[in-house]
Every structure is written in C-alpha cells, then in structure tokens.
Write a protein that holds these residues in place. Structure first.
Motif, PDB file in Angstrom:
ATOM      1  N   LYS A   1       0.834  -1.208   0.000  1.00  0.00           N
ATOM      2  CA  LYS A   1       0.000   0.000   0.000  1.00  0.00           C
ATOM      3  C   LYS A   1       0.864   1.251   0.000  1.00  0.00           C
ATOM      4  O   LYS A   1       0.651   2.199  -0.760  1.00  0.00           O
ATOM      5  N   LEU A   2       1.877   1.214   0.844  1.00  0.00           N
ATOM      6  CA  LEU A   2       2.766   2.363   0.968  1.00  0.00           C
ATOM      7  C   LEU A   2       3.456   2.648  -0.368  1.00  0.00           C
ATOM      8  O   LEU A   2       3.533   3.806  -0.816  1.00  0.00           O
ATOM      9  N   LEU A   3       3.893   1.567  -1.005  1.00  0.00           N
ATOM     10  CA  LEU A   3       4.588   1.731  -2.277  1.00  0.00           C
ATOM     11  C   LEU A   3       3.670   2.378  -3.307  1.00  0.00           C
ATOM     12  O   LEU A   3       4.065   3.270  -4.057  1.00  0.00           O
ATOM     13  N   LYS A   4       2.431   1.905  -3.298  1.00  0.00           N
ATOM     14  CA  LYS A   4       1.457   2.473  -4.242  1.00  0.00           C
ATOM     15  C   LYS A   4       1.291   3.959  -4.016  1.00  0.00           C
ATOM     16  O   LYS A   4       1.267   4.753  -4.960  1.00  0.00           O
ATOM     17  N   LYS A   5       1.198   4.308  -2.756  1.00  0.00           N
ATOM     18  CA  LYS A   5       1.029   5.712  -2.385  1.00  0.00           C
ATOM     19  C   LYS A   5       2.199   6.529  -2.928  1.00  0.00           C
ATOM     20  O   LYS A   5       2.011   7.587  -3.546  1.00  0.00           O
ATOM     21  N   ILE A   6       3.369   6.016  -2.683  1.00  0.00           N
ATOM     22  CA  ILE A   6       4.570   6.745  -3.107  1.00  0.00           C
ATOM     23  C   ILE A   6       4.565   6.916  -4.624  1.00  0.00           C
ATOM     24  O   ILE A   6       4.870   7.992  -5.152  1.00  0.00           O
ATOM     25  N   ARG A   7       4.181   5.822  -5.296  1.00  0.00           N
ATOM     26  CA  ARG A   7       4.196   5.879  -6.752  1.00  0.00           C
ATOM     27  C   ARG A   7       3.227   6.947  -7.266  1.00  0.00           C
ATOM     28  O   ARG A   7       3.550   7.729  -8.148  1.00  0.00           O
ATOM     29  N   LYS A   8       2.061   6.947  -6.639  1.00  0.00           N
ATOM     30  CA  LYS A   8       1.062   7.939  -7.059  1.00  0.00           C
ATOM     31  C   LYS A   8       1.596   9.344  -6.867  1.00  0.00           C
ATOM     32  O   LYS A   8       1.500  10.201  -7.759  1.00  0.00           O
ATOM     33  N   SER A   9       2.167   9.562  -5.713  1.00  0.00           N
ATOM     34  CA  SER A   9       2.659  10.916  -5.438  1.00  0.00           C
ATOM     35  C   SER A   9       3.774  11.286  -6.401  1.00  0.00           C
ATOM     36  O   SER A   9       3.902  12.438  -6.821  1.00  0.00           O
ATOM     37  N   LYS A  10       4.570  10.258  -6.783  1.00  0.00           N
ATOM     38  CA  LYS A  10       5.666  10.514  -7.725  1.00  0.00           C
ATOM     39  C   LYS A  10       5.116  10.954  -9.068  1.00  0.00           C
ATOM     40  O   LYS A  10       5.633  11.889  -9.701  1.00  0.00           O
TER      41      LYS A  10
END
Lengths: 143, 775
Positions: free
Chosen positions: B657-666
């Motif tokens: 989940k965290l990775l997804k979040k980071i990717r989105k923000s990127k």
C-alpha cells in the motif's frame, strides 16, 4: 562337540597376546606391496561388497577375458576362495582354477608416543592367495 | 574405385553381365537379410542424433564450439563442417569486441597492477584460464576446475594423481639453538596433543612433523592452527627450522612466536641478570616469514610416485653449469640418485616411510617432458626391496634449497619458456629430440615430502590420501607444473582441498580457531544471501521445522545449554589419550571419564549414516529417545507453528500500500515538474537493504539464537560442520562436533548411536559415531 571346539578357540584367541609391541609406540600400517596390476587382476577386499566383486569377475569372463587373477591377503583369503568357488559353479565346466599361496612382507611404521624415541618399523608376514581362473571352453561358440 | 565407376552393360547391350529371367523374392530377401536388419535397426534407433561436437566428452568441450570449428579436435572438423552445411553456416565472425580490442598492450604491466590487491601464485595465469578463481586469505586462488571434474578429481586422489598448487602456504624460518627453540615452542604447544617440535623423531630432519599451535600459555583455549615443520639438517649449534603455515593463520602465528621469544628473553634476562649479561644478545632466535620464497605442490594418489619418478631426473655427478653451486655445494648426490632409483619401483607413495623428507638436485623438468600428455606408468616388473623401505638413510634429507642465499641466483639464472624454446630450436640437431644433459639449463634443488595418507584401516582404507609434497625454489613453478600435467596429473583447487580433508575424515579449519570462525562467517553470509534471493514461496520455512540457525553452528549457545552456564570460550578436544579413551567408551557403551574444562569442550566426531539418506552442512546431531530405534522409519519432527507468518503477511500488504502511495505521489510530482520543466531526479540505488527488508528478514529468520538444545522434539547434541556423500565410504558421512556433556548424557543412557537431521528436512536418521583423532 563343534560348539565346544569353537568355545575353546575363542578362549585361545583371547589369551593370545596383542600385536602391539609396547606402549611407547603406536602401530601404523603401510600399504602392502602389490603384485602386477592389470585389467584382469582383481584384489579381493573385506570391505567391498562380495556380490559386486563377483559380478565384476563374471563380467570380465563373459566379455571374453581368457584368464582372470584374484589376489587375497590375510583375512580376505577366505573371501577370495569363496569367490573363486562361486565362479567355478557359475561357469561350470568352462572354467578351471589354479591356486597358489604365498607370503607377503608387510611393513608397519612404529610411531613413537614419547619425545625421546625415534621412528621404527617392523616387517610383518601375511599369508596371501593368488587364484588364476582361466577358460578352457567358450560359453556358446557364437559369442 | 575408378573401375567400379565405369558403365556396365548387360549382354543385350553388348556387355558381359547376363541378367536372370526371374527373381526369387524369398532368396533375394534372405541374402540381404543382414542389411535389412541393420537398416531397420538404424531407423528404429538412430545412433547419430547428436551433433559432432556433442559426442565429445565433457572435459573436451569448449564454449563456442558450434560456431568456431577451430575449437574442435582436428579429426572431427570435417564432419562438423559437413553437418553445418546442412543446417546453414553460422554467420561470419564478427569484428572483435571493443573490450577485446581495448585490451592492454602491455599485459605484464596490467598483471602487475592487478596483483597489488591480491597475491598471485606463479601458476596464476595457467589456473585463471581453466579454473574458477576466488579471493581467499589475501591470495587469488583457484577454487575448482571449469570442466565440472568433481568426481574425476576424487578418482585422481584415490587411483591416479591429483595435483594442487599450495604455494600460498607461508614458510617461516626460525634460527636459533635447539634448546631455545624447544623452550619457545613449549609455551605455544602442548605435549598431550602428540609429538612436540623437539622430538627425537624429527630433530635430525629426515621427517616432517605437525604440531598444533595455541596462544601463549593458554592451552586448551586459544587454538591457532596446525603447522607443518621441517628441521633443516645441519651440524652447527644454530639450527634452522622451517614452518609451513596456512595463510589464514600466518600473521597470527608469527606474532605469537615473536611474543613468545620476547617473553622468554625477559625471563632469561631476569634470571641471568646477576650472572652474565653478554650471552643474552648472542643467543636469540630469529623469526623470518618468507612468503613467495618457495613453491609447494601437493600430489595425491598412488600414481603421484610414478609422475615424480618420470619427471624428476637426478643429477648424479659433479655439476658444472649452475651458478648456485658455487654458493652452496650439494652433498651426497650419487647416493641420493641411487636411493631415488631404488625406491622408484614403489607402486604407491604409501609404501614408503611416513613423512620422509627427500632432498634432490634434478635436471630442468622441461627436458624430460613427453611429447603428448601421457599417463606415467610404473615399471612393475622389478619388485622393490623391503629393506630399503625400513630405514631412511641419514644423507637423504639435506638439501641446498634450505640455504636462502642461493634462491636469488637460481631465480636469476633460470631460463624463461621463450628462451628455452629459442635455445632448443637453435641447438637441436634432430628435430623433436631434446638433449637431456643440456649444459645450458641449470639443475634445480627440490625437496620432496611424503604424506602417508590413512594408516588406520578401521578408519579409512589404507593409503588413501597418500602422496608427495614437492617444494621448489621460486621461479620454477610453471616448468615443474606443466611437466607433471603432461605426465597425467589432474589439477585441482581449493574445493579439492576441502573434499580431500572430508574424505580423509580430518577437520578442515576447526571452529575453535580464528581461521575457522572466519570461514564459518563467510559461509554463513553466502548461504544467507542465497536464501533471501529466493522468492518467498521457494524458501524453506525454518521456523516450521524447528531449526533456528540453519547457516551457522552456534557452538557457544550449544555449550551454554548443556552446562547451564554462560560459555564464551570453547575448544575442540585434542588430547590424544582422552580421545582414545572416549573412542573406547563409545564402542563399549561405557560412561565417559571426567575431564578438565568439560563445560566448554567440543568432541570431534565422524558421523556415518547407517542406512540411506544424505547429510549436509550444519545438520543437527540429536539425542535419541527410548522408543526411537523401533520406529525409525516414521520418525519425523512434528510441524511447528510459525507465529510470524501472519505478521509478515500484514506487513507485506501494508508495504505494498505504501509503495502504491509513493508511486502515485511521484506521478503527480512528475506531472508538475513537466509543466515546470525541472531537471530529472536521478534514481539512487543503495546496496544496504531497506528497513522493511531487514525487518522482514528478521521475521523469516530471527537472528538472535537464545537456546538450541530443546527447540525441536529431540535434544540437540551438536552439529555437523562438513557433510556430504563420501566416495570412500559409499554412504553419507559428516564431520561434526558434539558437546562433551551431551556425549556423556548419551553414553549414560547406554547408547552409542545418534540421530541426525538435515536443516531442510523433518526426517531424523540414525547414524554411527566415531571419534576423529586426527584433528
């Protein structure tokens, strides 16, 4: 009777002194001198599986080897004889056996256990048997 | 052939052949029955399903054989090209790669640069072409041959000849009076481990000895390593002693010996202060490490004697040509040559006196090389005289090689291969013939050291592992090496050293030495890395099968568990008499005697499986319980719960989940940047694993091991340090260490067999144990 005999023998073997010469040395064995080696020469040992060595001999003989030579030393003499007799039964009528006995000089190292002694060595005689098994007729002429 | 190609006509056309009017099909077929049978056979079982180069044995295959026919033996090239024509020729050779074209013009300079980090052996380039190389102990060493010759190397050691370059052993020269040297070594060795350095048996230099070296006055703790030593024979009061030390221990041993000397000097000083001060300075000990001064090759196997006999030709009369002779005159040349001749008919080195040292002066080995690689054969017609085997003649062991002064001269005067070929082509009268007594090549002093191999038929077959060590002056490694190879020796590397030690039933780098601990650490890292590179579904879940340290043996924890005290220091038992007693107790199922320091004592054992099954490194040696022998077949470790499994799953989903979040923000950020036209951010790769990976690894394999004894259903007594299938025993064997108290417990229960369990399995197997006396 037989039981008594074996018992007696056991007792005798217990009485027999051990071969260690004294407490200052540890006995280390060396490899005994080998007779001429070759493809058709088999050294019978106590450790190798009996059936495996029998199969090896059978293979050699059926492959068309004219003669094979079995060597046995010391405690392996009995095995060597057994093997030769088995072979004689298996190749009944087509094989003959020639037996020679002899003595092999084995050299032992005596490793000192104390600092003041030097290495020593001794010669120990061991009986040996050499069996030559040779074909006098081929099994199946077309082979 | 030409006659058959001429046209033949039958009688109607004016020829000589008369054709029959009818053909009998049965007769026709029967007369061709053999051909028909052969044809149907070849259709049913075509023999040529392989390409030509695939018919070669594995050791003769080369990498781009199918493309480059030059890599094939010449007799197969034509057939190979024919085959290629059918399937279309390979594309023409490309332009050599940029990397290849940019190779350094001056290779030697490049080689010297590369040698700065690791020491290279003299045979390095020969090995680097044929071996996998590893970095070990400050050297770049051959690990294993590229031709997958594991079993071939074993066969070499048991029936032929295995050749290894062990020049990495560091020679240390010690000069001093016999008494002082003995006193010095009394501090770092113990007499209970076997013969000491000053024993009568070794002092005259005819035999090589081995001693165990410990820290100063710290026996039985502080073990450093096993050291081979040779006394250089001389009559003077100042004797010289040569130690050959394993490079993992060389520095430590040198510093320990120096410390021992200085301590000794102080003692001496205090006692003699009042009497004499003068003597102290004169009677000191010099210790010099001389890495690279000698080359040492190890030949193992019965045929090694034949290889040496064929390649070493003794010089037996006065030598005129060599310069080093003027510096040190070799003695007793004729007698030595004669003795070498008498023992040359031995069929195995195991028939000769144990650990004998033979100093010879031999002709240049390049002169006795065969044209093609041939197997050296023994001349078996003449039998060896038993009397010559009994005693070592006193003159045989002296050698000019021990004189350090001549080494430089030998190296300077040695002929390189190029010079040698130039010389030979210029001077030979008959092409292909080499003059064996060529005066232009200097003779070389060498020292041979016999290794007796196994001498105890109850433990290993007699003579297994026997062979010769040959010590050469520096600069002569490659000529000798190539000659041995040409006489049919098979080369091996470090893997063979390990497997040979295992097959002989010896401890290789024992765990109570620093070198052993370092080795364990290296293996642990390697295995751990490999474990975590696997995908989670392919990893063994060690928690479920109750194994808490699969990659390393926690000796400290094991001993603490068995003694109920905290044990930090431990040692491997090397006391000869106690080891013999323990062996006797095991065979007779008697209880063990008490010994000193029993709580921190490990007993080395040889574990041999009773029935089938494999044994691997780090497997557990367990204590059998009462009913175990009856139901061995169904003796499994029960499944254990893995409490971490749920936590891992949770953590993983959170992390995703965290990775997804980071990717989105990127992605959002990128869009913004694009509009702003900012610079690209460079991706930073770190070698250090992230916090998340670390914590996940901790959940897979908890790094803190608090107790090992009672983790599984059977109590753990010890561990197998080295285990594999043993070719000498034809079953799985291992060398392990058992806590002394655990062994005592076992024997008190009236048992002398143990259970072993691999780290990747739940199955317990029965095994016999024997004491390893040659640690």
């Amino acid at each position: 009777m037989a039981d008594e005999n074996t018992q007696q023998k056991k007792e005798e073997s217990k009485k027999r002194p051990k071969r260690h010469p004294n407490k200052n040395y540890a006995l280390k064995k060396r490899l005994p001198l080998k007779p001429v080696d070759g493809d058709n020469v088999i050294f019978i040992t106590k450790k190798t599986n009996f059936k495996a060595q029998l199969d090896k001999c059978c293979d050699l003989l059926t492959r068309g080897e004219k003669e094979i030579i079995l060597h046995g030393l010391g405690a392996a003499i009995q095995r060597c004889c057994n093997l030769a007799l088995q072979l004689e039964i298996l190749f009944s009528g087509t094989c003959q056996i020639e037996v020679n006995t002899g003595t092999v000089d084995c050299v032992d190292d005596l490793e000192p256990l104390t600092e003041e002694l030097d290495f020593d060595s001794q010669v120990r005689c061991s009986s040996s048997i050499h069996i030559r098994i040779f074909r006098n007729a081929m099994l199946g002429a077309n082979q | 052939m030409e006659a058959s190609e001429e046209p033949e006509f039958d009688a109607t056309l004016g020829g000589t052949e008369h054709l029959p009017y009818s053909a009998n099909s049965l007769k026709f077929a029967s007369s061709r029955s053999v051909e028909i049978a052969a044809m149907t056979e070849s259709i049913l079982r075509p023999s040529k399903t392989k390409l030509v180069f695939q018919t070669l044995p594995v050791h003769m295959r080369r990498r781009v054989m199918s493309h480059n026919s030059k890599r094939l033996p010449r007799k197969l090239r034509k057939a190979h090209l024919d085959q290629l024509k059918k399937s279309g020729l390979p594309p023409k050779q490309k332009r050599p790669s940029r990397k290849y074209r940019r190779r350094p013009a001056n290779l030697l300079e490049e080689y010297n640069r590369r040698q700065k980090r690791n020491v290279w052996l003299e045979t390095h380039i020969w090995h680097a072409k044929r071996f996998h190389m590893t970095e070990r102990w400050g050297h770049r060493l051959p690990y294993a041959p590229c031709d997958k010759a594991f079993r071939a190397c074993y066969r070499g050691s048991s029936a032929h000849c295995l050749l290894q370059d062990i020049s990495y052993y560091t020679p240390i020269q010690i000069i001093g009076t016999e008494k002082l040297i003995k006193e010095m070594f009394a501090k770092v060795t113990s007499s209970v481990c076997g013969l000491g350095i000053g024993a009568m048996a070794y002092i005259n230099g005819t035999r090589q000895g081995t001693i165990h070296i410990y820290g100063i006055n710290s026996f039985p703790f502080g073990y450093i390593g096993k050291v081979q030593f040779i006394w250089a024979p001389c009559d003077r009061t100042n004797k010289s002693l040569w130690l050959f030390v394993h490079p993992s221990q060389a520095n430590l041993i040198k510093s320990v010996l120096e410390e021992a000397v200085s301590a000794q000097d102080q003692d001496d000083y205090e006692t003699t202060k009042k009497r004499r001060k003068l003597e102290n300075g004169a009677e000191s000990i010099q210790i010099k490490a001389m890495p690279g001064n000698f080359n040492r090759f190890r030949l193992t196997g019965p045929n090694s004697h034949a290889v040496l006999v064929q390649s070493l030709k003794c010089v037996n009369d006065g030598i005129k040509n060599a310069k080093w002779v003027s510096l040190h005159k070799p003695l007793d040349l004729e007698e030595k040559a004669q003795y070498w001749q008498t023992i040359s008919t031995a069929s195995s080195p195991a028939q000769l006196p144990a650990n004998m040292v033979v100093g010879l002066v031999v002709k240049d080995p390049r002169l006795s090389r065969p044209q093609q690689r041939t197997k050296a054969k023994q001349d078996t017609n003449t039998e060896i005289d038993t009397d010559s085997l009994l005693r070592i003649p006193h003159f045989i062991s002296n050698s000019p090689l021990w004189n350090v002064k001549i080494h430089e001269s030998i190296k300077k005067e040695s002929m390189t291969n190029g010079q040698f070929i130039q010389h030979v082509t210029k001077n030979q009268l008959v092409p292909g013939e080499v003059d064996e007594d060529d005066p232009a090549l200097q003779c070389v002093p060498v020292v041979l050291v016999q290794r007796p191999g196994s001498q105890n038929p109850e433990y290993k077959k007699i003579g297994y592992g026997s062979g010769w060590d040959i010590i050469l002056p520096s600069g002569y490694a490659l000529p000798f090496w190539l000659t041995f190879i040409m006489f049919g020796a098979r080369s091996g590397g470090l893997r063979e050293t390990e497997s040979l030690a295992f097959e002989m039933g010896e401890c290789y780098l024992p765990p109570d030495s620093d070198a052993g601990k370092e080795n364990e650490r290296r293996i642990k890292l390697e295995l751990r890395e490999r474990y975590f590179r696997l995908p989670p579904s392919k990893r063994v879940n060690y928690i479920k099968i109750a194994i808490n340290s699969p990659f390393v043996c926690p000796w400290n924890v094991l001993l603490s568990d068995w003694s109920e005290n905290q044990v930090n220091k431990y040692f491997v038992l090397r006391n000869r008499t106690i080891l013999n007693d323990i062996q006797e107790c095991i065979t007779k199922k008697r209880s063990l005697p008490n010994i000193e320091n029993a709580i921190s004592c490990l007993v080395p054992v040889y574990v041999k499986l009773v029935a089938k099954g494999s044994l691997q490194k780090h497997s557990l040696i367990c204590l059998p319980e009462a009913g175990d022998f009856a139901n061995l077949k169904t003796l499994f470790e029960p499944h254990h719960e893995d409490p971490n499994e749920k936590i891992r799953k949770l953590k993983r989903s959170e992390h995703i989940k965290l990775l997804k979040k980071i990717r989105k923000s990127k992605i959002k950020l990128k869009k913004k940047e694009k509009t702003a036209g900012a610079e690209k951010l460079r991706k930073i790769t770190t070698i250090e694993p992230s916090e998340y990976t670390k914590s996940m690894r901790e959940l897979w394999l908890p790094s803190k091991v608090e107790s090992v004894r009672n983790v599984a259903s059977r109590q753990v007594m010890g561990y197998v340090a080295q285990g594999a299938f043993s070719f000498t025993e034809a079953c799985s064997c291992g060398i392990g260490y058992i806590a002394f108290h655990a062994l005592k417990h076992l024997l008190n229960n009236g048992l002398n067999q143990v259970l072993v369990r691999n780290t990747t399995s739940r199955k317990y197997r029965l095994a016999n144990i024997m004491i390893v006396k040659d640690t």
